[in-house]
Design an enzyme around this catalytic site. Structure first.
Site, mmCIF file in Angstrom:
data_model
loop_
_atom_site.group_PDB
_atom_site.id
_atom_site.type_symbol
_atom_site.label_atom_id
_atom_site.label_comp_id
_atom_site.label_asym_id
_atom_site.label_seq_id
_atom_site.Cartn_x
_atom_site.Cartn_y
_atom_site.Cartn_z
ATOM 1 N N LYS A 1 -4.650 -9.448 -6.835
ATOM 2 C CA LYS A 1 -5.849 -9.576 -6.004
ATOM 3 C C LYS A 1 -6.961 -8.660 -6.524
ATOM 4 O O LYS A 1 -6.682 -7.533 -6.937
ATOM 5 C CB LYS A 1 -5.448 -9.163 -4.582
ATOM 6 C CG LYS A 1 -6.428 -9.480 -3.507
ATOM 7 C CD LYS A 1 -5.858 -9.065 -2.153
ATOM 8 C CE LYS A 1 -5.977 -7.572 -1.942
ATOM 9 N NZ LYS A 1 -5.691 -7.123 -0.565
ATOM 10 N N LYS B 1 -10.512 -3.002 -4.233
ATOM 11 C CA LYS B 1 -11.311 -1.776 -4.323
ATOM 12 C C LYS B 1 -10.526 -0.674 -5.013
ATOM 13 O O LYS B 1 -11.086 0.220 -5.610
ATOM 14 C CB LYS B 1 -11.596 -1.231 -2.927
ATOM 15 C CG LYS B 1 -12.377 -2.113 -2.029
ATOM 16 C CD LYS B 1 -12.282 -1.587 -0.584
ATOM 17 C CE LYS B 1 -12.917 -2.554 0.370
ATOM 18 N NZ LYS B 1 -12.786 -2.203 1.764
ATOM 19 N N LYS C 1 0.818 -1.220 0.000
ATOM 20 C CA LYS C 1 0.000 0.000 0.000
ATOM 21 C C LYS C 1 0.848 1.266 0.000
ATOM 22 O O LYS C 1 0.465 2.273 -0.580
ATOM 23 C CB LYS C 1 -0.966 0.022 1.204
ATOM 24 C CG LYS C 1 -2.118 -0.942 1.031
ATOM 25 C CD LYS C 1 -3.252 -0.629 1.988
ATOM 26 C CE LYS C 1 -4.445 -1.534 1.729
ATOM 27 N NZ LYS C 1 -5.523 -1.364 2.695
HETATM 28 P P1 TYM Z 1 -10.699 -5.049 3.874
HETATM 29 O O1 TYM Z 1 -11.692 -3.982 4.125
HETATM 30 O O2 TYM Z 1 -9.579 -4.762 2.941
HETATM 31 O O3 TYM Z 1 -11.426 -6.347 3.351
HETATM 32 C C1 TYM Z 1 -12.562 -6.895 4.021
HETATM 33 C C2 TYM Z 1 -12.502 -8.410 3.964
HETATM 34 O O4 TYM Z 1 -12.504 -8.840 2.587
HETATM 35 C C3 TYM Z 1 -11.417 -9.737 2.361
HETATM 36 N N1 TYM Z 1 -10.929 -9.551 0.979
HETATM 37 C C4 TYM Z 1 -10.762 -10.543 0.095
HETATM 38 N N2 TYM Z 1 -10.968 -11.877 0.193
HETATM 39 C C5 TYM Z 1 -10.724 -12.613 -0.904
HETATM 40 N N3 TYM Z 1 -10.278 -12.113 -2.087
HETATM 41 C C6 TYM Z 1 -10.055 -10.789 -2.232
HETATM 42 N N4 TYM Z 1 -9.658 -10.289 -3.395
HETATM 43 C C7 TYM Z 1 -10.296 -9.936 -1.105
HETATM 44 N N5 TYM Z 1 -10.197 -8.602 -0.884
HETATM 45 C C8 TYM Z 1 -10.582 -8.384 0.389
HETATM 46 C C9 TYM Z 1 -10.371 -9.333 3.393
HETATM 47 O O5 TYM Z 1 -9.470 -10.389 3.652
HETATM 48 C C10 TYM Z 1 -11.218 -8.982 4.589
HETATM 49 O O6 TYM Z 1 -11.549 -10.139 5.320
HETATM 50 N N6 TYM Z 1 -7.778 -4.916 7.977
HETATM 51 C C11 TYM Z 1 -9.020 -5.410 7.420
HETATM 52 C C12 TYM Z 1 -10.239 -4.977 8.205
HETATM 53 C C13 TYM Z 1 -10.170 -5.188 9.675
HETATM 54 C C14 TYM Z 1 -10.376 -6.414 10.363
HETATM 55 C C15 TYM Z 1 -10.270 -6.101 11.745
HETATM 56 C C16 TYM Z 1 -10.633 -7.726 9.946
HETATM 57 C C17 TYM Z 1 -9.963 -4.237 10.614
HETATM 58 N N7 TYM Z 1 -10.022 -4.797 11.848
HETATM 59 C C18 TYM Z 1 -10.413 -7.096 12.716
HETATM 60 C C19 TYM Z 1 -10.778 -8.693 10.925
HETATM 61 C C20 TYM Z 1 -10.664 -8.394 12.294
HETATM 62 C C21 TYM Z 1 -9.187 -4.909 6.002
HETATM 63 O O7 TYM Z 1 -8.608 -3.907 5.615
HETATM 64 O O8 TYM Z 1 -10.117 -5.588 5.254
#
Ligand code: TYM
Length: 333
Positions: free
Chosen positions: A198, A201, A114
């Site tokens: 991947k 967004k 990032k």
């Molecule tokens: P975020 O917002 O980037 O993504 C949310 C969830 O979607 C999953 N994900 C994917 N899974 C499969 N293939 C993909 N291409 C893909 N893109 C995203 C992510 O693995 C995630 O589960 N840091 C985290 C959010 C967070 C969190 C937490 C998660 C903050 N605190 C505590 C669990 C527990 C994040 O940025 O997810």
């Protein structure tokens, strides 16, 4: 025995098929099991680690809540709230950042991706982001954390932080060391334009992903245009190692069908991609269109979504404020 589930999603817009198949679909299954206690967090503090337009952020927070509900999470059964509403997250993150080591954070690959080439210009929040994520999880004594594969390293860090806190302050098992819940297959959905990247967004090309707000025509068009190779559909699983786009599309198809990759390969072996793409688009429209319609409907009543968040904040706060008080006592405040 029932599980204590915690997970989060960033309200940064364009929630997509990767978020759904990698995470939200599992949230729904876990929410449906009455033995589980589930908490799903809209992680707005995480969102601002990269610059956000304040007006858009507000809308994106509501849209994330709408997406949870439209996907099938029941706010009466699960707690849905936004992170900035519960002060303990920021407080916990600070205390845990004094437990976590620089060396641990320096290993985080998501920061490297990032931040890109110019690390000096990345926010400090982007660097310490996994510590806030650890606070999120540890405040609720979560036993299981459902996420996509890209969050695995952050969860390992969370486990290390919990163990170090318990050791340093001699409070055995005080912070619950959580287990990741990552699906074996399909835990990483790839871009429709590049099977080695991947689905994300932040990809500038909207056709690289299926957004959960896409309508039927958009879904059909994106699948038509999705990258493939010039060979017929693969005949066996082994071929997939070198045919990443075919692997990704077959993975999406299997995940939507709750089928195995092996079965899907068998079904389409040797056929043309166009035949397969038609079936895949059908499956996607069948699954995503109702979610997309429901998101739009829910967004018409903003105050209803705000009420759900307020209710969730109150419930989350009553758990997290007790835990942070104990943490402060242990630290010596
Ligand atoms: P975020 O917002 O980037 O993504 C949310 C969830 O979607 C999953 N994900 C994917 N899974 C499969 N293939 C993909 N291409 C893909 N893109 C995203 C992510 O693995 C995630 O589960 N840091 C985290 C959010 C967070 C969190 C937490 C998660 C903050 N605190 C505590 C669990 C527990 C994040 O940025 O997810």
């Amino acid at each position: 025995m029932g599980k204590k589930i915690f997970s989060g999603v960033q309200p940064t817009g364009n929630l997509h098929l990767g978020n759904y198949l990698g995470a939200i679909k599992n949230f729904v299954d876990l929410n449906n099991d009455d033995d589980n206690k589930c908490i799903f967090c809209v992680v707005d503090l995480h969102a601002i680690t990269i610059k956000q337009d304040p007006k858009e952020l507000k809308n994106n927070i509501r849209e994330t809540v709408a997406t949870f509900i439209a996907s099938g999470i029941d706010p009466k059964k699960s707690i849905i709230f936004n992170q900035s509403g519960v002060a303990a997250h920021a407080e916990g993150a600070w205390i845990l950042s004094c437990v976590a080591r620089m060396g641990w954070l320096n290993r985080m690959t998501q920061f490297k991706e990032k931040a890109g080439k110019d690390k000096e210009k990345a926010s400090i929040g982007l660097y310490s982001y996994p510590v806030l994520m650890a606070a999120d999880i540890l405040l609720y004594d979560a036993t299981h954390v459902p996420v996509g594969d890209d969050q695995k390293q952050h969860l390992e860090l969370c486990r290390d932080i919990a163990q170090k806190f318990n050791n340093d302050f001699e409070v055995e098992n005080f912070l619950q060391v959580p287990e990741p819940l990552i699906q074996k297959e399909f835990s990483r959905i790839m871009s429709l334009k590049d099977g080695s990247k991947k689905m994300s967004k932040s990809d500038l090309s909207d056709s690289s992903r299926i957004n959960l707000t896409d309508d039927k025509d958009q879904i059909i068009n994106k699948i038509k245009k999705a990258k493939t190779d010039s060979l017929p559909m693969p005949k066996n699983i082994k071929e997939l190692d070198e045919r990443l786009e075919a692997k990704n599309l077959l993975g999406i198809y299997s995940s939507l069908n709750n089928s195995t990759l092996e079965n899907s390969v068998k079904n389409f072996a040797g056929k043309n991609f166009s035949q397969f793409k038609e079936k895949l688009a059908d499956e996607l429209v069948h699954k995503i269109e109702p979610i997309s319609n429901e998101i739009k409907k829910l967004l018409e009543d903003k105050s209803h979504l705000d009420e759900i968040l307020l209710d969730g904040v109150e419930k989350a706060n009553s758990i997290a404020s007790k835990k942070i008080e104990r943490i402060k006592e242990i630290v010596g405040f």
